[in-house]
Design an enzyme around this catalytic site. Structure first.
Site, PDB file in Angstrom:
ATOM      1  N   LEU A 121     -18.432  -0.996   2.727  1.00 31.94           N
ATOM      2  CA  LEU A 121     -19.185   0.115   2.127  1.00 31.94           C
ATOM      3  C   LEU A 121     -19.053   0.097   0.602  1.00 31.94           C
ATOM      4  O   LEU A 121     -19.302   1.109  -0.057  1.00 31.94           O
ATOM      5  CB  LEU A 121     -18.694   1.452   2.697  1.00 31.94           C
ATOM      6  CG  LEU A 121     -18.989   1.652   4.185  1.00 31.94           C
ATOM      7  CD1 LEU A 121     -18.413   2.973   4.678  1.00 31.94           C
ATOM      8  CD2 LEU A 121     -20.485   1.599   4.458  1.00 31.94           C
ATOM      9  N   SER A 168     -21.852   4.200   1.155  1.00 33.45           N
ATOM     10  CA  SER A 168     -21.760   5.205   2.223  1.00 33.45           C
ATOM     11  C   SER A 168     -23.002   6.086   2.229  1.00 33.45           C
ATOM     12  O   SER A 168     -23.287   6.768   3.205  1.00 33.45           O
ATOM     13  CB  SER A 168     -20.522   6.099   2.022  1.00 33.45           C
ATOM     14  OG  SER A 168     -20.700   6.912   0.877  1.00 33.45           O
ATOM     15  N   GLY A 169     -23.737   6.086   1.113  1.00 30.90           N
ATOM     16  CA  GLY A 169     -24.901   6.970   1.006  1.00 30.90           C
ATOM     17  C   GLY A 169     -24.502   8.376   0.586  1.00 30.90           C
ATOM     18  O   GLY A 169     -25.350   9.248   0.419  1.00 30.90           O
ATOM     19  N   TYR A 212       0.870  -1.194   0.000  1.00 31.08           N
ATOM     20  CA  TYR A 212       0.000   0.000   0.000  1.00 31.08           C
ATOM     21  C   TYR A 212       0.899   1.234   0.000  1.00 31.08           C
ATOM     22  O   TYR A 212       1.498   1.594   1.016  1.00 31.08           O
ATOM     23  CB  TYR A 212      -0.906   0.038   1.237  1.00 31.08           C
ATOM     24  CG  TYR A 212      -2.021  -0.993   1.294  1.00 31.08           C
ATOM     25  CD1 TYR A 212      -2.445  -1.682   0.161  1.00 31.08           C
ATOM     26  CD2 TYR A 212      -2.678  -1.259   2.489  1.00 31.08           C
ATOM     27  CE1 TYR A 212      -3.480  -2.615   0.221  1.00 31.08           C
ATOM     28  CE2 TYR A 212      -3.717  -2.192   2.561  1.00 31.08           C
ATOM     29  CZ  TYR A 212      -4.096  -2.863   1.421  1.00 31.08           C
ATOM     30  OH  TYR A 212      -5.121  -3.781   1.493  1.00 31.08           O
ATOM     31  N   ARG A 247     -16.526   0.243  -1.257  1.00 27.81           N
ATOM     32  CA  ARG A 247     -15.559   1.279  -1.676  1.00 27.81           C
ATOM     33  C   ARG A 247     -16.164   2.679  -1.649  1.00 27.81           C
ATOM     34  O   ARG A 247     -15.748   3.547  -2.412  1.00 27.81           O
ATOM     35  CB  ARG A 247     -15.011   0.982  -3.072  1.00 27.81           C
ATOM     36  CG  ARG A 247     -14.660  -0.468  -3.361  1.00 27.81           C
ATOM     37  CD  ARG A 247     -13.452  -0.879  -2.574  1.00 27.81           C
ATOM     38  NE  ARG A 247     -12.964  -2.191  -2.997  1.00 27.81           N
ATOM     39  CZ  ARG A 247     -11.684  -2.492  -3.109  1.00 27.81           C
ATOM     40  NH1 ARG A 247     -10.776  -1.600  -2.854  1.00 27.81           N
ATOM     41  NH2 ARG A 247     -11.307  -3.708  -3.454  1.00 27.81           N
ATOM     42  N   GLY A 248     -17.183   2.862  -0.853  1.00 20.82           N
ATOM     43  CA  GLY A 248     -17.794   4.189  -0.721  1.00 20.82           C
ATOM     44  C   GLY A 248     -19.188   4.256  -1.338  1.00 20.82           C
ATOM     45  O   GLY A 248     -19.986   5.129  -0.995  1.00 20.82           O
TER      46      GLY A 248
END
Ligand SMILES: NC(=O)c1ccc[n+]([C@@H]2O[C@H](COP(=O)([O-])OP(=O)(O)OC[C@H]3O[C@@H](n4cnc5c(N)ncnc54)[C@H](OP(=O)(O)O)[C@@H]3O)[C@@H](O)[C@H]2O)c1
Length: 329
Positions: A206, A212-213, A56, A208-209
């Site tokens: 989530l 998340s809403g 990473y 990858r987002g």
């Protein structure tokens, strides 16, 4: 913060873990100070589990974690490291190497970057098709014997590989994508883990987002992992965001957020599941903490699943070339 047990015999780790990947890679530029503040906030709220990978940011993430954990007693942090993925100086992805000598070499550097003499859990990030899993896990077992590694895990491996690896050395968890949008493991992998007493380290909770809403169509323009992820593209994205809106109706009724429902749903699937939350901002951690205390009844869970039918999610979770590196789909 509550805790959950890893595997049959522990140890206990915080019910949610902090995934640090995005602080160094894949999701565009990160604010270093906010990343460190997010790790500190997690520690303050009782998070003990931190997930990283030596690739990473090509070591950047481990160095960041070392800096953030300065002053934290070593036994208060459970550090999980993934290895085996090869990068080029320009950040390109150039394959994998899970040979025993590569694993031992990689750990030597990881220990230096993290500034520690052991890590809590070590795992190959992907299964290397050129190296029998028994050899990779055998090398990790040597590292356990030598005291450099406490526990061994797997990542994105299929049920057969899990069995082979577990026969060489007890596997504490399988780290794999699991969310309302990614339920492929329920048929075979999850039952296998439960039969063997192996925990699940769920990532992409989530999506990858997406779950998340807060994802907006216009964010597509940013170049990061999601620019190449099928679920974030064109009509797939429209369809997936419509599912998120269905979830939002339930969230509004329950006076919670879409992100909390998504995390809460994963938490409710079993005490053997430990979700990793990929947050780089303190404000994003709040949903995760609230989700730990969110009470979802059987009827809530059924409504959530009906709002997001698994077969209505559009697009695979990785682009085609990366799908080929998964042991699962
Ligand atoms: N084993 C594997 O193959 C593998 C693969 C991928 C990831 N992982 C591990 O799993 C961890 C988590 O996975 P992930 O990051 O891919 O997935 P994720 O948690 O599903 O999604 C992370 C994304 O969601 C956003 N987010 C988080 N909480 C939010 C909130 N409350 N409101 C709005 N947005 C929110 C984050 O934004 P910000 O970044 O802006 O906070 C980030 O863009 C990683 O850090 C890594 O340690 C493992």
């Amino acid at each position: 913060m509550q805790t959950r047990k890893l595997g049959k015999n522990g140890p206990e780790v915080s019910t949610i873990g902090l995934g640090c990947m995005g602080m160094s890679d894949l999701y565009g530029n990160a604010d270093r100070m906010e990343s460190i503040a997010t790790i500190h906030e997690a520690i303050d709220k009782g998070v003990t589990l931190f997930d990283t990978g030596d690739f990473y940011g090509m070591g950047h993430n481990e160095l960041l974690l070392k800096e953030a954990l300065k002053g934290t007693k070593r036994d208060k942090a459970f550090i999980s490291v993934k290895t085996g993925v090869l990068r080029s100086p320009d950040g390109g992805w150039i394959g994998m190497d899970n040979r025993p000598q590569a694993i031992k070499n990689a750990l030597a550097y990881t220990l230096q970057r993290l500034g520690t003499d052991y890590i809590d859990l070590y795992q190959p990030a992907r299964v290397d098709p050129n190296v029998p899993i028994e050899e990779t896990i055998g090398a990790m077992a040597d590292l356990v014997t030598q005291g450099y590694v406490k526990h061994i895990g797997l990542s994105e491996a299929n049920a057969e590989t899990v069995r082979k690896a577990h026969a060489v050395h007890p596997i504490s968890w399988l780290q794999i994508e699991y969310s309302l949008f990614s339920r492929g493991i329920e048929a075979e992998i999850l039952p296998t883990l439960r039969e063997l007493g192996i925990s699940l380290s769920a990532y992409g909770v989530l999506s990858r987002g997406l779950l998340s809403g807060k994802w907006r169509k216009e964010r597509q323009a940013q170049i990061d992992f999601r620019s190449f992820a099928p679920r974030f593209m064109g009509e797939n994205l429209d369809q997936n965001l419509a599912l998120v809106e269905a979830l939002r109706q339930i969230a509004v009724e329950k006076q919670t957020t879409v992100a909390q429902l998504a995390i809460g749903w994963v938490l409710a699937q079993g005490d053997d599941i430990i979700p990793l939350i990929g947050a780089r901002k303190r404000s994003h951690l709040e949903d995760a903490f609230a989700a730990v205390n969110l009470e979802l009844t059987q009827s809530d869970l059924e409504r959530i699943e009906a709002a997001v039918p698994a077969d209505k999610v559009a697009g695979t979770r990785y682009a085609k070339e990366q799908m080929g590196m998964l042991g699962v789909e």
